[in-house]
Design a protein around this motif. Structure first.
Motif, PDB file in Angstrom:
ATOM      1  N   ALA A 109       0.816  -1.219   0.000  1.00  0.00           N
ATOM      2  CA  ALA A 109       0.000   0.000   0.000  1.00  0.00           C
ATOM      3  C   ALA A 109       0.851   1.272   0.000  1.00  0.00           C
ATOM      4  N   LEU A 110       2.066   1.171  -0.527  1.00  0.00           N
ATOM      5  CA  LEU A 110       2.899   2.357  -0.699  1.00  0.00           C
ATOM      6  C   LEU A 110       2.687   2.990  -2.070  1.00  0.00           C
ATOM      7  N   LEU A 111       2.270   2.189  -3.017  1.00  0.00           N
ATOM      8  CA  LEU A 111       2.037   2.616  -4.389  1.00  0.00           C
ATOM      9  C   LEU A 111       0.682   2.080  -4.818  1.00  0.00           C
ATOM     10  N   ASP A 112      -0.059   2.874  -5.577  1.00  0.00           N
ATOM     11  CA  ASP A 112      -1.408   2.502  -6.015  1.00  0.00           C
ATOM     12  C   ASP A 112      -1.422   2.353  -7.533  1.00  0.00           C
ATOM     13  N   LEU A 113      -1.901   1.216  -8.012  1.00  0.00           N
ATOM     14  CA  LEU A 113      -1.974   1.005  -9.460  1.00  0.00           C
ATOM     15  C   LEU A 113      -2.817   2.058 -10.154  1.00  0.00           C
ATOM     16  N   GLU A 114      -3.783   2.611  -9.440  1.00  0.00           N
ATOM     17  CA  GLU A 114      -4.667   3.605 -10.054  1.00  0.00           C
ATOM     18  C   GLU A 114      -4.204   5.035  -9.795  1.00  0.00           C
ATOM     19  N   ALA A 115      -3.051   5.200  -9.165  1.00  0.00           N
ATOM     20  CA  ALA A 115      -2.543   6.552  -8.904  1.00  0.00           C
ATOM     21  C   ALA A 115      -2.189   7.232 -10.214  1.00  0.00           C
ATOM     22  N   PRO A 116      -2.575   8.486 -10.393  1.00  0.00           N
ATOM     23  CA  PRO A 116      -2.263   9.189 -11.640  1.00  0.00           C
ATOM     24  C   PRO A 116      -0.781   9.499 -11.757  1.00  0.00           C
ATOM     25  N   VAL A 117      -0.312   9.534 -12.986  1.00  0.00           N
ATOM     26  CA  VAL A 117       1.061   9.947 -13.265  1.00  0.00           C
ATOM     27  C   VAL A 117       1.074  11.466 -13.344  1.00  0.00           C
ATOM     28  N   GLY A 118       1.879  12.084 -12.505  1.00  0.00           N
ATOM     29  CA  GLY A 118       1.911  13.539 -12.441  1.00  0.00           C
ATOM     30  C   GLY A 118       3.275  14.097 -12.771  1.00  0.00           C
ATOM     31  N   PRO A 119       3.410  15.404 -12.663  1.00  0.00           N
ATOM     32  CA  PRO A 119       4.688  16.052 -12.998  1.00  0.00           C
ATOM     33  C   PRO A 119       5.864  15.548 -12.176  1.00  0.00           C
ATOM     34  N   GLU A 120       5.613  15.186 -10.912  1.00  0.00           N
ATOM     35  CA  GLU A 120       6.733  14.734 -10.078  1.00  0.00           C
ATOM     36  C   GLU A 120       7.313  13.421 -10.579  1.00  0.00           C
ATOM     37  N   GLU A 121       6.484  12.575 -11.216  1.00  0.00           N
ATOM     38  CA  GLU A 121       6.982  11.319 -11.769  1.00  0.00           C
ATOM     39  C   GLU A 121       7.699  11.526 -13.104  1.00  0.00           C
ATOM     40  N   THR A 122       7.239  12.457 -13.904  1.00  0.00           N
ATOM     41  CA  THR A 122       7.812  12.650 -15.237  1.00  0.00           C
ATOM     42  C   THR A 122       9.016  13.584 -15.230  1.00  0.00           C
ATOM     43  N   ARG A 123       9.193  14.318 -14.139  1.00  0.00           N
ATOM     44  CA  ARG A 123      10.279  15.293 -14.086  1.00  0.00           C
ATOM     45  C   ARG A 123      11.631  14.591 -13.997  1.00  0.00           C
ATOM     46  N   GLY A 124      12.516  14.873 -14.941  1.00  0.00           N
ATOM     47  CA  GLY A 124      13.861  14.308 -14.923  1.00  0.00           C
ATOM     48  C   GLY A 124      13.917  12.820 -15.186  1.00  0.00           C
ATOM     49  N   ALA A 125      12.867  12.257 -15.782  1.00  0.00           N
ATOM     50  CA  ALA A 125      12.820  10.814 -15.958  1.00  0.00           C
ATOM     51  C   ALA A 125      13.681  10.319 -17.115  1.00  0.00           C
ATOM     52  N   LEU A 126      14.011  11.210 -18.061  1.00  0.00           N
ATOM     53  CA  LEU A 126      14.706  10.781 -19.264  1.00  0.00           C
ATOM     54  C   LEU A 126      16.206  10.976 -19.142  1.00  0.00           C
ATOM     55  N   ALA A 127      16.929  10.388 -20.094  1.00  0.00           N
ATOM     56  CA  ALA A 127      18.384  10.519 -20.112  1.00  0.00           C
ATOM     57  C   ALA A 127      18.769  11.996 -20.120  1.00  0.00           C
ATOM     58  N   GLY A 128      19.791  12.316 -19.356  1.00  0.00           N
ATOM     59  CA  GLY A 128      20.226  13.696 -19.269  1.00  0.00           C
ATOM     60  C   GLY A 128      19.382  14.541 -18.348  1.00  0.00           C
ATOM     61  N   GLY A 129      18.441  13.900 -17.638  1.00  0.00           N
ATOM     62  CA  GLY A 129      17.603  14.636 -16.697  1.00  0.00           C
ATOM     63  C   GLY A 129      16.471  15.410 -17.341  1.00  0.00           C
ATOM     64  N   ALA A 130      16.145  15.077 -18.601  1.00  0.00           N
ATOM     65  CA  ALA A 130      15.048  15.774 -19.282  1.00  0.00           C
ATOM     66  C   ALA A 130      13.700  15.304 -18.737  1.00  0.00           C
ATOM     67  N   ASP A 131      12.705  16.154 -18.881  1.00  0.00           N
ATOM     68  CA  ASP A 131      11.356  15.819 -18.434  1.00  0.00           C
ATOM     69  C   ASP A 131      10.594  15.108 -19.548  1.00  0.00           C
ATOM     70  N   ALA A 132       9.676  14.245 -19.163  1.00  0.00           N
ATOM     71  CA  ALA A 132       8.717  13.668 -20.098  1.00  0.00           C
ATOM     72  C   ALA A 132       7.412  14.436 -19.989  1.00  0.00           C
ATOM     73  N   GLU A 133       6.593  14.348 -21.018  1.00  0.00           N
ATOM     74  CA  GLU A 133       5.279  14.975 -20.957  1.00  0.00           C
ATOM     75  C   GLU A 133       4.421  14.268 -19.917  1.00  0.00           C
TER      76      GLU A 133
END
Length: 288
Positions: free
Chosen positions: A54-78
């Motif tokens: 119960a630390l993570l929820d399968l139905e939890a929305p993906v938000g900016p905090e998850e997409t921020r810096g996720a890509l190579a070089g620290g780039a953000d995803a949409e």
């Protein structure tokens, strides 16, 4: 059993395990190799452990905090509006393969995506308050007795391990101890059924079925698992020339690692290799 690897012109290793442990190995099962996308089911297992607690929820929305810096070089995803952790695990969040671009609405297409798993790794860190490598070391490697897994790279394709470690992961996936049975049935069942999509290396599949971080065999053709694998079989292969295959009906885990990237040799010989192993099992010849 080294005859099983004779068609491959490069150093490689094979392992097969059942409920009682290892049944056979061929080649150097202790040698550490890049896993490439076989990293994904290990990341998925780490995420499912967090869901089970119960630390993570399968139905939890993906938000900016998850997409921020996720890509190579620290780039953000949409930020994909309406996407959830479930979408990331099932390759239906809409992300392109390896960029932050969005190609489809969540749940509408099966787009195999490294980006989705990079975002998942960030989400898991946010949910647990622990960096991914430490989480996997503490919650997967330690409990399963993995000695060789290096989880310091990309959660999509950056890990390294040995065949003997992959067999331990496979044993857990056949008889889970780290995730509850209901959640594991969900993980190995089809998510967002009926979606078409491209299976890398094998082309477009009318029903490109996936569970939660695991590809489900179903009736795909052509396919890397050969003709004998049942439709309930699941697993993953990687562009490093790696695979982990689970056959729950037979209670078998198969793992392959080698020194040549995925290419025509794998396409030509993996199906026959897997069919040969399963034929020996069905004839009672494994472990002999």
């Amino acid at each position: 059993m080294d005859d099983l690897l004779a068609p491959f012109s490069f150093p490689c290793a094979l392992g097969v395990a059942g409920a009682g442990g290892t049944l056979l190995t061929a080649g150097d099962a202790a040698r550490v190799h890049p896993l490439a996308s076989v990293s994904k089911p290990i990341t998925a297992l780490g995420a499912l452990i967090a869901v089970d607690r119960a630390l993570l929820d399968l139905e939890a929305p993906v938000g900016p905090e998850e997409t921020r810096g996720a890509l190579a070089g620290g780039a953000d995803a949409e930020v994909p509006e309406g996407a959830t952790i479930r979408h990331l695990l099932a390759h239906t969040a809409g992300f392109a393969f390896d960029t932050g671009a969005l190609l489809a609405a969540p749940g509408s297409r099966r787009i195999y995506s490294n980006t989705g798993f990079e975002v998942l790794g960030r989400a898991l860190e946010e949910a647990t308050g622990t960096d991914l490598e430490t989480w996997l070391e503490d919650e997967v490697c330690g409990p399963l007795g993995l000695r060789d897994l290096e989880a310091s790279g990309s959660p999509a394709a950056g890990f390294r391990a040995s065949v003997q470690d992959l067999l331990l992961v496979g044993g857990e996936m056949l008889a889970p101890t780290l995730v509850g049975p209901e959640l594991w049935r969900e993980a190995t069942g089809v998510q967002f059924p009926g979606l078409p999509g491209v299976l890398p290396g094998y082309g477009r599949q009318k029903h490109n079925d996936w569970g939660l971080g695991l590809e489900i065999r179903d009736h795909k053709s052509p396919h890397w698992t050969g003709e004998r694998s049942g439709p309930a079989s699941f697993g993953h292969f990687g562009q490093s020339g790696s695979f982990l295959l689970l056959d729950p009906d037979r209670g078998l885990a198969l793992a392959f690692l080698g020194e040549e990237p995925f290419g025509p040799s794998h396409v030509a010989h993996w199906p026959a290799l897997i069919d040969a192993v399963l034929a020996r099992h069905d004839a009672g010849g494994l472990g002999a």
